[in-house]
Design a protein around this motif. Structure first.
Motif: not given
Length: 327
Positions: A120-124
């Motif tokens: 989730i963190p980088e892509a979102f």
């Protein structure tokens, strides 16, 4: 602790490194899963060094358990030992532990596994940044998301759909088009059979041209496509995997008020990144927990097999994210 290090010949090894020591505004996380990104490959090749103060080893997004909280972090946030979290990093995710500034953490969504949370963190954050901050996209707009089988596209397409946006994406083959059906794109263009610039011209003439394009390919085709956008559209360049040069009709750019925007997440200040993560929790987490948006996981490998995991990205075999698990 152990982390993945790069040998002189660019191969990878799982080896001992110093344990992280947290600062007052940081939280120590025991890593359970770390997702891969193309930036990791660039760093491995020596082309994308980590920001100052970050570990030398790769890894931009992880999920794990809080094991220690600095004094300032405890006073400024609600994080406590035992919390399940995911985190956006400047680097250092391919390891057993990582020290993270408290506002770079997000809770693990209620309906996500740790493997999914790591993706989730980088892509979102990249998706949120380019859709809503740089792109200023609105419900009813049309998005062009190139490279529909990429890990980033596997997030951006369903995120855009969850907010009422029409999506056009591109892939190389019918087989890949079939594999991304679950993402819900409105039109999937197989570029070995259709000319994407012709498709965009058709869409524009039909009254629903592209308002925002998120482009990781660039190259010659970018200059051909940018002529067929709505008035005031935004073309956001996040990479140039198909080439760094193109030819553009500049008159078309100013007559149509089209903006070309260069955008990278890693170059943003910690304060901006914290705002993006807060926006994700506020705006996107309800969509995640409603089942409207979820990371697409292509493969899960143990961290000791990081080289094999990166080979999947090098060869372009993934549809969605590749994740390493840390036991």
């Amino acid at each position: 602790m152990k982390a993945i290090l790069v040998n002189e010949d660019k191969s990878l090894r799982w080896d001992n490194v110093p344990d992280p020591v947290i600062k007052s505004d940081e939280v120590l996380v025991r890593i359970e899963a770390a997702a891969l990104n193309r930036a990791d490959l660039m760093q491995r090749e020596g082309d994308y060094p980590p920001p100052a103060g970050c570990p030398e080893w790769m890894g931009l997004e992880i999920a794990g358990t809080v094991v220690s909280v600095g004094e300032e972090a405890g006073a400024s946030s609600k994080w406590k030992v035992g919390d399940k979290v995911c985190a956006l990093l400047g680097g250092g995710g391919y390891a057993e532990y990582v020290a993270v500034r408290y506002d770079m953490l997000m809770p693990v969504p209620r309906n996500c596994s740790m493997v999914e949370a790591a993706a989730i963190p980088e892509a979102f954050a990249t998706a949120y940044l380019n859709l809503f901050i740089e792109g200023n996209i609105k419900e009813g707009n049309t998005l062009l998301m190139n490279a529909g089988a990429s890990g980033l596209a596997s997030v951006i397409i369903p995120m855009a759909k969850a907010f009422g946006i029409r999506v056009i994406t591109t892939v190389l083959t019918d087989e890949i088009a079939e594999k991304i059906t679950h993402l819900g794109a409105d039109r999937v263009v197989v570029t070995t059979k259709e000319d994407i610039s012709g498709v965009l011209k058709e869409e524009l003439e039909a009254g629903h041209g592209v308002d925002v394009a998120i482009d990781c390919l660039g190259g010659e085709i970018m200059g051909k496509c940018i002529h067929y956008l709505t008035h005031g559209a935004r073309w956001i360049m996040i990479a140039a995997l198909a080439g760094v040069k193109t030819e553009i009709d500049l008159k078309n750019i100013y007559v149509r008020n089209v903006r070309i925007i260069g955008s990278t997440l890693r170059s943003r200040t910690p304060a901006v990144k914290a705002e993006i993560l807060a926006g994700i929790v506020r705006d996107v987490y309800p969509k995640i927990e409603a089942g409207l948006v979820k990371p697409t996981i292509h493969a899960v490998l143990p961290i000791e097999e990081a080289e094999a995991a990166q080979d999947i990205l090098y060869k372009g075999k993934n549809v969605g994210k590749v994740v390493l698990t840390v036991s």
